[in-house]
Design a protein around this motif. Sequence first.
Motif, PDB file in Angstrom:
ATOM      1  N   GLU A 152       6.938   4.188   1.601  1.00 40.06           N
ATOM      2  CA  GLU A 152       7.363   4.948   0.522  1.00 40.06           C
ATOM      3  C   GLU A 152       7.798   4.142  -0.849  1.00 40.06           C
ATOM      4  O   GLU A 152       8.152   4.659  -1.931  1.00 40.06           O
ATOM      5  N   GLN A 153       7.858   2.788  -0.624  1.00 39.81           N
ATOM      6  CA  GLN A 153       8.016   1.793  -1.886  1.00 39.81           C
ATOM      7  C   GLN A 153       7.176   0.669  -1.800  1.00 39.81           C
ATOM      8  O   GLN A 153       6.860   0.243  -0.501  1.00 39.81           O
ATOM      9  N   ALA A 154       6.704  -0.031  -2.677  1.00 36.01           N
ATOM     10  CA  ALA A 154       6.288  -1.266  -2.617  1.00 36.01           C
ATOM     11  C   ALA A 154       7.266  -2.338  -2.473  1.00 36.01           C
ATOM     12  O   ALA A 154       8.485  -2.309  -2.452  1.00 36.01           O
ATOM     13  N   GLY A 155       6.611  -3.511  -1.769  1.00 35.42           N
ATOM     14  CA  GLY A 155       7.434  -4.770  -1.243  1.00 35.42           C
ATOM     15  C   GLY A 155       7.404  -5.117   0.158  1.00 35.42           C
ATOM     16  O   GLY A 155       6.638  -4.454   0.859  1.00 35.42           O
ATOM     17  N   SER A 156       8.121  -5.770   0.441  1.00 33.64           N
ATOM     18  CA  SER A 156       8.257  -6.249   1.856  1.00 33.64           C
ATOM     19  C   SER A 156       9.131  -5.248   2.789  1.00 33.64           C
ATOM     20  O   SER A 156       9.955  -4.787   2.037  1.00 33.64           O
ATOM     21  N   ILE A 157       8.728  -5.304   4.159  1.00 34.05           N
ATOM     22  CA  ILE A 157       9.503  -4.440   4.971  1.00 34.05           C
ATOM     23  C   ILE A 157       9.706  -5.293   5.988  1.00 34.05           C
ATOM     24  O   ILE A 157       8.912  -5.970   6.600  1.00 34.05           O
ATOM     25  N   LEU A 191       0.562  -1.046   0.022  1.00 32.90           N
ATOM     26  CA  LEU A 191      -0.018   0.095   0.055  1.00 32.90           C
ATOM     27  C   LEU A 191       0.850   1.187  -0.097  1.00 32.90           C
ATOM     28  O   LEU A 191       0.938   2.000   1.025  1.00 32.90           O
ATOM     29  N   LEU A 192       1.420   1.575  -1.062  1.00 36.21           N
ATOM     30  CA  LEU A 192       2.104   2.624  -1.223  1.00 36.21           C
ATOM     31  C   LEU A 192       1.589   3.871  -0.790  1.00 36.21           C
ATOM     32  O   LEU A 192       0.303   4.264  -1.234  1.00 36.21           O
ATOM     33  N   GLY A 193       2.130   4.734   0.104  1.00 36.55           N
ATOM     34  CA  GLY A 193       1.773   6.108   0.551  1.00 36.55           C
ATOM     35  C   GLY A 193       0.817   5.780   1.619  1.00 36.55           C
ATOM     36  O   GLY A 193       0.379   6.870   2.427  1.00 36.55           O
ATOM     37  N   ALA A 194       0.566   4.653   2.119  1.00 32.63           N
ATOM     38  CA  ALA A 194      -0.293   4.493   3.332  1.00 32.63           C
ATOM     39  C   ALA A 194       0.633   4.627   4.606  1.00 32.63           C
ATOM     40  O   ALA A 194       1.839   4.460   4.532  1.00 32.63           O
ATOM     41  N   THR A 195      -0.338   4.720   5.660  1.00 33.71           N
ATOM     42  CA  THR A 195       0.376   4.495   6.955  1.00 33.71           C
ATOM     43  C   THR A 195       0.137   3.313   7.536  1.00 33.71           C
ATOM     44  O   THR A 195      -0.823   2.813   7.570  1.00 33.71           O
ATOM     45  N   LEU A 196       1.357   2.729   7.830  1.00 38.84           N
ATOM     46  CA  LEU A 196       1.582   1.465   8.368  1.00 38.84           C
ATOM     47  C   LEU A 196       1.700   1.634  10.008  1.00 38.84           C
ATOM     48  O   LEU A 196       2.658   2.512  10.497  1.00 38.84           O
TER      49      LEU A 196
END
Length: 85
Positions: free
Chosen positions: A72-77, A1-6
Amino acid sequence: LLGATLTYRIQVTNAGGVDAKGVVVTDRVPAGVTYIGSTPPTEPGRDGTLTWNLDTIPAGQARTIELNLKAEQAGSINNCASVTT
């Protein structure tokens, strides 16, 4: 969720039989996210490390840190916090 608050939580539990004094949690902000804020509040260091001084956690008790980051970017964190006393 690019741009979303996690939002995620770090829970520190003192499972021992005595109070844990001088409890400090450190967590480096992972690549691909930006720190927005936390409860309790803190500010990132120069290297992006967040530090919370939780003082004393009584025996059998827990403290929770709620952390808000912006994707700020797509993918796993991947993330790992450390606790010291």
